[in-house]
Design a protein around this motif. Structure first.
Motif, PDB file in Angstrom:
ATOM      1  N   LYS A 127       0.825  -1.222   0.000  1.00  0.00           N
ATOM      2  CA  LYS A 127       0.000   0.000   0.000  1.00  0.00           C
ATOM      3  C   LYS A 127       0.855   1.266   0.000  1.00  0.00           C
ATOM      4  O   LYS A 127       1.723   1.442   0.870  1.00  0.00           O
ATOM      5  CB  LYS A 127      -0.909  -0.021   1.231  1.00  0.00           C
ATOM      6  CG  LYS A 127      -1.937   1.098   1.308  1.00  0.00           C
ATOM      7  CD  LYS A 127      -2.844   0.850   2.511  1.00  0.00           C
ATOM      8  CE  LYS A 127      -3.974   1.855   2.647  1.00  0.00           C
ATOM      9  NZ  LYS A 127      -4.852   1.508   3.797  1.00  0.00           N
ATOM     10  N   CYS A 172      -7.431  -0.083  -0.185  1.00  0.00           N
ATOM     11  CA  CYS A 172      -8.268   0.857   0.558  1.00  0.00           C
ATOM     12  C   CYS A 172      -8.071   2.327   0.180  1.00  0.00           C
ATOM     13  O   CYS A 172      -8.561   2.775  -0.827  1.00  0.00           O
ATOM     14  CB  CYS A 172      -8.111   0.641   2.064  1.00  0.00           C
ATOM     15  SG  CYS A 172      -9.445   1.470   2.958  1.00  0.00           S
ATOM     16  N   ASN A 173      -7.325   3.074   0.994  1.00  0.00           N
ATOM     17  CA  ASN A 173      -7.217   4.516   0.745  1.00  0.00           C
ATOM     18  C   ASN A 173      -6.693   4.813  -0.664  1.00  0.00           C
ATOM     19  O   ASN A 173      -7.040   5.846  -1.261  1.00  0.00           O
ATOM     20  CB  ASN A 173      -6.315   5.171   1.806  1.00  0.00           C
ATOM     21  CG  ASN A 173      -6.346   6.680   1.747  1.00  0.00           C
ATOM     22  OD1 ASN A 173      -5.485   7.307   1.149  1.00  0.00           O
ATOM     23  ND2 ASN A 173      -7.371   7.273   2.341  1.00  0.00           N
ATOM     24  N   ARG A 176      -8.996   6.139  -3.510  1.00  0.00           N
ATOM     25  CA  ARG A 176      -9.500   7.520  -3.587  1.00  0.00           C
ATOM     26  C   ARG A 176      -8.627   8.409  -4.470  1.00  0.00           C
ATOM     27  O   ARG A 176      -8.976   9.568  -4.700  1.00  0.00           O
ATOM     28  CB  ARG A 176      -9.552   8.120  -2.178  1.00  0.00           C
ATOM     29  CG  ARG A 176     -10.370   7.285  -1.197  1.00  0.00           C
ATOM     30  CD  ARG A 176     -10.524   7.966   0.135  1.00  0.00           C
ATOM     31  NE  ARG A 176     -11.073   7.063   1.127  1.00  0.00           N
ATOM     32  CZ  ARG A 176     -12.375   6.772   1.267  1.00  0.00           C
ATOM     33  NH1 ARG A 176     -13.259   7.353   0.481  1.00  0.00           N
ATOM     34  NH2 ARG A 176     -12.784   5.928   2.195  1.00  0.00           N
ATOM     35  N   THR A 198     -13.035   0.663   5.979  1.00  0.00           N
ATOM     36  CA  THR A 198     -13.360   2.087   6.016  1.00  0.00           C
ATOM     37  C   THR A 198     -14.327   2.379   7.157  1.00  0.00           C
ATOM     38  O   THR A 198     -15.528   2.093   7.038  1.00  0.00           O
ATOM     39  CB  THR A 198     -13.965   2.539   4.657  1.00  0.00           C
ATOM     40  OG1 THR A 198     -12.979   2.356   3.649  1.00  0.00           O
ATOM     41  CG2 THR A 198     -14.412   3.978   4.691  1.00  0.00           C
TER      42      THR A 198
HETATM   43  N1  CDT Z   1      -7.849   1.370   5.606  1.00  0.00           N
HETATM   44  C1  CDT Z   1      -7.961   2.573   5.043  1.00  0.00           C
HETATM   45  O1  CDT Z   1      -7.155   2.977   4.232  1.00  0.00           O
HETATM   46  N2  CDT Z   1      -9.028   3.322   5.458  1.00  0.00           N
HETATM   47  C2  CDT Z   1      -9.191   4.661   5.018  1.00  0.00           C
HETATM   48  C3  CDT Z   1      -9.833   5.445   6.102  1.00  0.00           C
HETATM   49  C4  CDT Z   1      -9.637   6.852   5.863  1.00  0.00           C
HETATM   50  S1  CDT Z   1      -9.940   7.810   7.254  1.00  0.00           S
HETATM   51  C5  CDT Z   1      -8.412   7.906   8.014  1.00  0.00           C
HETATM   52  C6  CDT Z   1     -10.010   4.810   3.758  1.00  0.00           C
HETATM   53  O2  CDT Z   1      -9.589   5.570   2.888  1.00  0.00           O
HETATM   54  O3  CDT Z   1     -11.069   4.208   3.622  1.00  0.00           O
END
Ligand code: CDT
Length: 311
Positions: A127, A172-173, A176, A198
């Motif tokens: 990641k 995950c993040n 975005r 999330t």
């Molecule tokens: N695991 C992960 O990357 N979770 C993030 C949470 C963001 S808030 C700090 C996400 O982008 O979903």
């Protein structure tokens, strides 16, 4: 002849701290068996699939931190997953916390691997976009300490020829960030597999909470359409250690359309027969990168990190 790949997005419900690796692996194997019955060739599991989402806790004891990490893959507890997948001739993508000995030191990454139907690990991703913070912030109802427990991934965004296509991963993040998909798009990616944890509440920005599902879908749909790729988004959802997390696992076609979606927030398999050529109509026309991109106008993307408004 269309190139079909039948993919299962294996959403997981919560994994509490008291759950052992053995119990989790049993749940993953149950997913594999159902996937086989449903005709899948590849199963995608979430981010940090093997344990609870431990970055929610401030920990200082190294042994306690290391207990959430895998030193080898497969290891003793994960070997049954590999054995069963191979027996069923099923590939899988698995997220886990990786403890590596590299460059003469111990390194920790938030990692995903891609395993072919014969049990070979054919791809690894670490990641890149680590959210949250590195220091204890006791005013938060729960921590998000990915910046403390992991280093940013050092493998870039590689793609792999596997499963008859060009396969990529992110975690995950990463979903975005448009750069994530575009770097893979520039390598001809046809399917991006990603898992997520999330929390439905984001302590530094509670005004985002009501949009969690929308932002999840928006990011993955945009990434899929703008790069002519399938996106397989797989949650670990439900309430884990009193923290409610987004479920809403989904499979997004290169058109940007959601073609399969989880109904609940527990263990649930959603399946779709993906035509790996479906992106061609996008990458040959509107998103024919070689024809239409203007990298000379995008220099700031790699030269500048933070936004700098004009004086
Ligand atoms: N695991 C992960 O990357 N979770 C993030 C949470 C963001 S808030 C700090 C996400 O982008 O979903």
């Amino acid at each position: 002849m269309p190139r079909y790949l039948t993919v299962g997005a294996a959403q997981m419900g919560p994994i509490q701290r008291s759950h052992s690796r053995r119990e989790v692996v049993e749940r993953l194997i149950a997913h594999l068996r159902e996937a086989r019955r449903m005709g899948c060739e590849l199963v995608v599991f979430p981010e940090l699939t093997l344990t609870t989402f431990f970055p929610r806790w401030w920990m200082t004891d190294e042994a306690e931190i290391d207990s959430f990490f895998e030193r080898e893959m497969p290891g003793n507890e994960t070997a049954p997953l590999f054995t069963e997948a191979k027996r069923l001739e099923l590939g899988f993508c698995l997220g886990y916390a990786e403890l590596a000995q590299e460059d003469g030191r111990t390194r920790r990454f938030n990692t995903s691997i891609l395993v072919e139907r014969d049990g070979r690990i054919v791809g690894k991703y670490r990641k890149v976009h680590l959210p949250g913070h590195a220091e204890h912030e006791p005013q938060r109802p729960f921590q998000h300490l990915e910046k403390r427990y992991f280093e940013p991934g050092n493998l870039g965004f590689p793609v792999f020829r596997a499963f008859g296509g060009i396969m990529g991963m992110c975690i995950c993040n990463d979903r975005r960030w448009p750069e994530t998909y575009r770097v893979m798009g520039l390598q001809g990616v046809e399917m991006v597999m990603l898992g997520y944890n999330t929390p439905l509440h984001n302590p530094p920005a509670p005004d985002h909470d009501e949009h969690s599902g929308f932002h999840n879908q928006l990011s993955m749909q945009a990434g899929a359409y703008q790069n002519g790729t399938w996106v397989i988004g797989v949650a670990k959802g439900g309430t884990e250690e009193r923290v409610p997390s987004l479920a809403d696992s989904q499979i997004v076609a290169p058109s940007g359309k959601v073609v399969a979606r989880a109904a609940g927030d527990g263990d649930e398999l959603i399946v779709y027969r993906c035509d790996l050529d479906a992106g061609k109509s996008y990458t040959a026309t509107t998103f024919n990168f070689a024809r239409h991109r203007r990298p000379e106008a995008y220099r700031l993307i790699v030269e500048r990190k933070g936004a700098e408004p004009p004086p």
